[in-house]
Motif scaffolding. Sequence first.
Motif, PDB file in Angstrom:
ATOM      1  N   MET A   1       0.738  -1.019   0.107  1.00  0.00           N
ATOM      2  CA  MET A   1       0.198  -0.021   0.160  1.00  0.00           C
ATOM      3  C   MET A   1       0.851   1.067   0.143  1.00  0.00           C
ATOM      4  O   MET A   1       1.904   1.348   0.686  1.00  0.00           O
ATOM      5  CB  MET A   1      -0.970   0.071   1.293  1.00  0.00           C
ATOM      6  CG  MET A   1      -1.893   1.306   1.311  1.00  0.00           C
ATOM      7  SD  MET A   1      -2.771   1.373   2.577  1.00  0.00           S
ATOM      8  CE  MET A   1      -4.109   0.174   2.383  1.00  0.00           C
ATOM      9  N   GLU A   2       0.493   2.117  -0.680  1.00  0.00           N
ATOM     10  CA  GLU A   2       1.216   3.425  -0.652  1.00  0.00           C
ATOM     11  C   GLU A   2       0.501   4.435   0.074  1.00  0.00           C
ATOM     12  O   GLU A   2      -0.650   4.455   0.017  1.00  0.00           O
ATOM     13  CB  GLU A   2       1.194   4.058  -2.412  1.00  0.00           C
ATOM     14  CG  GLU A   2       2.378   5.081  -2.672  1.00  0.00           C
ATOM     15  CD  GLU A   2       2.455   5.439  -4.068  1.00  0.00           C
ATOM     16  OE1 GLU A   2       2.762   6.380  -4.380  1.00  0.00           O
ATOM     17  OE2 GLU A   2       1.642   4.687  -4.940  1.00  0.00           O
ATOM     18  N   THR A   3       1.400   5.247   0.595  1.00  0.00           N
ATOM     19  CA  THR A   3       0.912   6.388   1.303  1.00  0.00           C
ATOM     20  C   THR A   3       1.096   7.723   0.696  1.00  0.00           C
ATOM     21  O   THR A   3       2.154   8.039   0.249  1.00  0.00           O
ATOM     22  CB  THR A   3       1.383   6.455   2.851  1.00  0.00           C
ATOM     23  OG1 THR A   3       1.486   5.009   3.443  1.00  0.00           O
ATOM     24  CG2 THR A   3       0.996   7.511   3.804  1.00  0.00           C
ATOM     25  N   ILE A   4      -0.034   8.737   0.825  1.00  0.00           N
ATOM     26  CA  ILE A   4       0.149  10.046   0.451  1.00  0.00           C
ATOM     27  C   ILE A   4      -0.004  11.050   1.530  1.00  0.00           C
ATOM     28  O   ILE A   4      -0.712  10.600   2.188  1.00  0.00           O
ATOM     29  CB  ILE A   4      -0.433  10.241  -0.875  1.00  0.00           C
ATOM     30  CG1 ILE A   4      -2.165  10.151  -0.972  1.00  0.00           C
ATOM     31  CG2 ILE A   4      -0.152   9.212  -2.217  1.00  0.00           C
ATOM     32  CD1 ILE A   4      -2.888  10.497  -1.980  1.00  0.00           C
ATOM     33  N   THR A   5       0.251  12.223   1.044  1.00  0.00           N
ATOM     34  CA  THR A   5      -0.291  13.282   2.162  1.00  0.00           C
ATOM     35  C   THR A   5      -0.948  14.185   1.307  1.00  0.00           C
ATOM     36  O   THR A   5      -0.628  14.757   0.397  1.00  0.00           O
ATOM     37  CB  THR A   5       1.091  13.983   2.693  1.00  0.00           C
ATOM     38  OG1 THR A   5       1.970  13.020   3.336  1.00  0.00           O
ATOM     39  CG2 THR A   5       0.609  14.957   3.860  1.00  0.00           C
ATOM     40  N   ILE A   6      -2.273  14.564   2.087  1.00  0.00           N
ATOM     41  CA  ILE A   6      -2.881  15.787   1.245  1.00  0.00           C
ATOM     42  C   ILE A   6      -3.347  16.406   2.490  1.00  0.00           C
ATOM     43  O   ILE A   6      -3.318  16.398   3.637  1.00  0.00           O
ATOM     44  CB  ILE A   6      -4.356  15.213   0.566  1.00  0.00           C
ATOM     45  CG1 ILE A   6      -5.106  14.424   1.590  1.00  0.00           C
ATOM     46  CG2 ILE A   6      -3.817  14.343  -0.721  1.00  0.00           C
ATOM     47  CD1 ILE A   6      -6.585  13.911   1.223  1.00  0.00           C
ATOM     48  N   PRO A   7      -3.696  17.966   2.258  1.00  0.00           N
ATOM     49  CA  PRO A   7      -4.337  18.944   3.302  1.00  0.00           C
ATOM     50  C   PRO A   7      -5.762  18.169   3.822  1.00  0.00           C
ATOM     51  O   PRO A   7      -6.224  17.537   3.359  1.00  0.00           O
ATOM     52  CB  PRO A   7      -4.402  20.076   2.282  1.00  0.00           C
ATOM     53  CG  PRO A   7      -3.805  19.999   1.088  1.00  0.00           C
ATOM     54  CD  PRO A   7      -3.829  18.499   0.817  1.00  0.00           C
ATOM     55  N   LYS A   8      -5.545  18.660   5.149  1.00  0.00           N
ATOM     56  CA  LYS A   8      -6.944  18.043   5.954  1.00  0.00           C
ATOM     57  C   LYS A   8      -8.158  18.376   5.376  1.00  0.00           C
ATOM     58  O   LYS A   8      -9.122  17.901   5.160  1.00  0.00           O
ATOM     59  CB  LYS A   8      -6.847  18.557   7.084  1.00  0.00           C
ATOM     60  CG  LYS A   8      -7.689  18.174   8.200  1.00  0.00           C
ATOM     61  CD  LYS A   8      -7.636  18.631   9.583  1.00  0.00           C
ATOM     62  CE  LYS A   8      -8.728  17.942  10.461  1.00  0.00           C
ATOM     63  NZ  LYS A   8      -8.568  18.588  11.873  1.00  0.00           N
ATOM     64  N   GLU A   9      -8.332  19.774   4.870  1.00  0.00           N
ATOM     65  CA  GLU A   9      -9.374  20.281   4.038  1.00  0.00           C
ATOM     66  C   GLU A   9      -9.871  19.480   2.766  1.00  0.00           C
ATOM     67  O   GLU A   9     -11.069  19.053   2.803  1.00  0.00           O
ATOM     68  CB  GLU A   9      -9.048  21.800   3.537  1.00  0.00           C
ATOM     69  CG  GLU A   9      -9.114  22.602   4.845  1.00  0.00           C
ATOM     70  CD  GLU A   9      -7.604  22.831   5.209  1.00  0.00           C
ATOM     71  OE1 GLU A   9      -6.590  22.237   4.668  1.00  0.00           O
ATOM     72  OE2 GLU A   9      -7.461  23.371   6.335  1.00  0.00           O
ATOM     73  N   GLU A  10      -8.699  19.113   2.153  1.00  0.00           N
ATOM     74  CA  GLU A  10      -9.119  18.212   0.873  1.00  0.00           C
ATOM     75  C   GLU A  10      -9.648  16.900   1.460  1.00  0.00           C
ATOM     76  O   GLU A  10     -10.606  16.431   0.740  1.00  0.00           O
ATOM     77  CB  GLU A  10      -7.825  18.147   0.198  1.00  0.00           C
ATOM     78  CG  GLU A  10      -8.231  17.477  -1.131  1.00  0.00           C
ATOM     79  CD  GLU A  10      -7.177  17.325  -2.205  1.00  0.00           C
ATOM     80  OE1 GLU A  10      -7.270  16.477  -3.317  1.00  0.00           O
ATOM     81  OE2 GLU A  10      -5.843  17.965  -1.859  1.00  0.00           O
ATOM     82  N   TYR A  11      -9.185  16.435   2.432  1.00  0.00           N
ATOM     83  CA  TYR A  11      -9.489  15.051   3.035  1.00  0.00           C
ATOM     84  C   TYR A  11     -11.055  15.053   3.563  1.00  0.00           C
ATOM     85  O   TYR A  11     -11.562  14.260   3.054  1.00  0.00           O
ATOM     86  CB  TYR A  11      -8.766  14.588   4.041  1.00  0.00           C
ATOM     87  CG  TYR A  11      -9.009  13.406   4.744  1.00  0.00           C
ATOM     88  CD1 TYR A  11      -8.933  12.062   4.405  1.00  0.00           C
ATOM     89  CD2 TYR A  11      -9.748  13.551   6.082  1.00  0.00           C
ATOM     90  CE1 TYR A  11      -9.385  10.993   4.993  1.00  0.00           C
ATOM     91  CE2 TYR A  11     -10.316  12.406   6.740  1.00  0.00           C
ATOM     92  CZ  TYR A  11     -10.083  11.124   6.269  1.00  0.00           C
ATOM     93  OH  TYR A  11     -10.592  10.180   6.818  1.00  0.00           O
ATOM     94  N   GLU A  12     -11.320  16.059   4.279  1.00  0.00           N
ATOM     95  CA  GLU A  12     -12.761  16.000   4.631  1.00  0.00           C
ATOM     96  C   GLU A  12     -13.422  16.607   3.691  1.00  0.00           C
ATOM     97  O   GLU A  12     -15.011  15.827   3.481  1.00  0.00           O
ATOM     98  CB  GLU A  12     -12.687  17.504   5.696  1.00  0.00           C
ATOM     99  CG  GLU A  12     -12.124  17.189   6.947  1.00  0.00           C
ATOM    100  CD  GLU A  12     -12.019  18.393   7.939  1.00  0.00           C
ATOM    101  OE1 GLU A  12     -12.202  19.441   7.462  1.00  0.00           O
ATOM    102  OE2 GLU A  12     -11.427  18.258   9.217  1.00  0.00           O
ATOM    103  N   ARG A  13     -13.387  17.176   2.437  1.00  0.00           N
ATOM    104  CA  ARG A  13     -14.159  17.393   1.237  1.00  0.00           C
ATOM    105  C   ARG A  13     -14.341  16.048   0.338  1.00  0.00           C
ATOM    106  O   ARG A  13     -15.506  15.950   0.267  1.00  0.00           O
ATOM    107  CB  ARG A  13     -13.287  18.265   0.517  1.00  0.00           C
ATOM    108  CG  ARG A  13     -14.326  18.704  -0.875  1.00  0.00           C
ATOM    109  CD  ARG A  13     -13.557  19.763  -1.716  1.00  0.00           C
ATOM    110  NE  ARG A  13     -12.660  19.257  -2.442  1.00  0.00           N
ATOM    111  CZ  ARG A  13     -12.521  18.382  -3.559  1.00  0.00           C
ATOM    112  NH1 ARG A  13     -13.762  18.036  -4.055  1.00  0.00           N
ATOM    113  NH2 ARG A  13     -11.406  17.972  -3.760  1.00  0.00           N
TER     114      ARG A  13
END
Length: 44
Positions: A1-13
């Motif tokens: 499994m690959e891990t990526i990082t996104i902003p919290k706002e984008e995750y919540e959206r």
Amino acid sequence: METITIPKEEYERLKKLEEIDWELVESFKRSLEDLKAGRIRRVK
């Protein structure tokens, strides 16, 4: 499994969009079940 990082706002959206999609699918499913059972009336 690959891990990526996104902003919290984008995750919540994205999570919110996912919930909306499942609600729509469930509504559509209930409508089809009503149609199959003959519980649909024509509205003018």
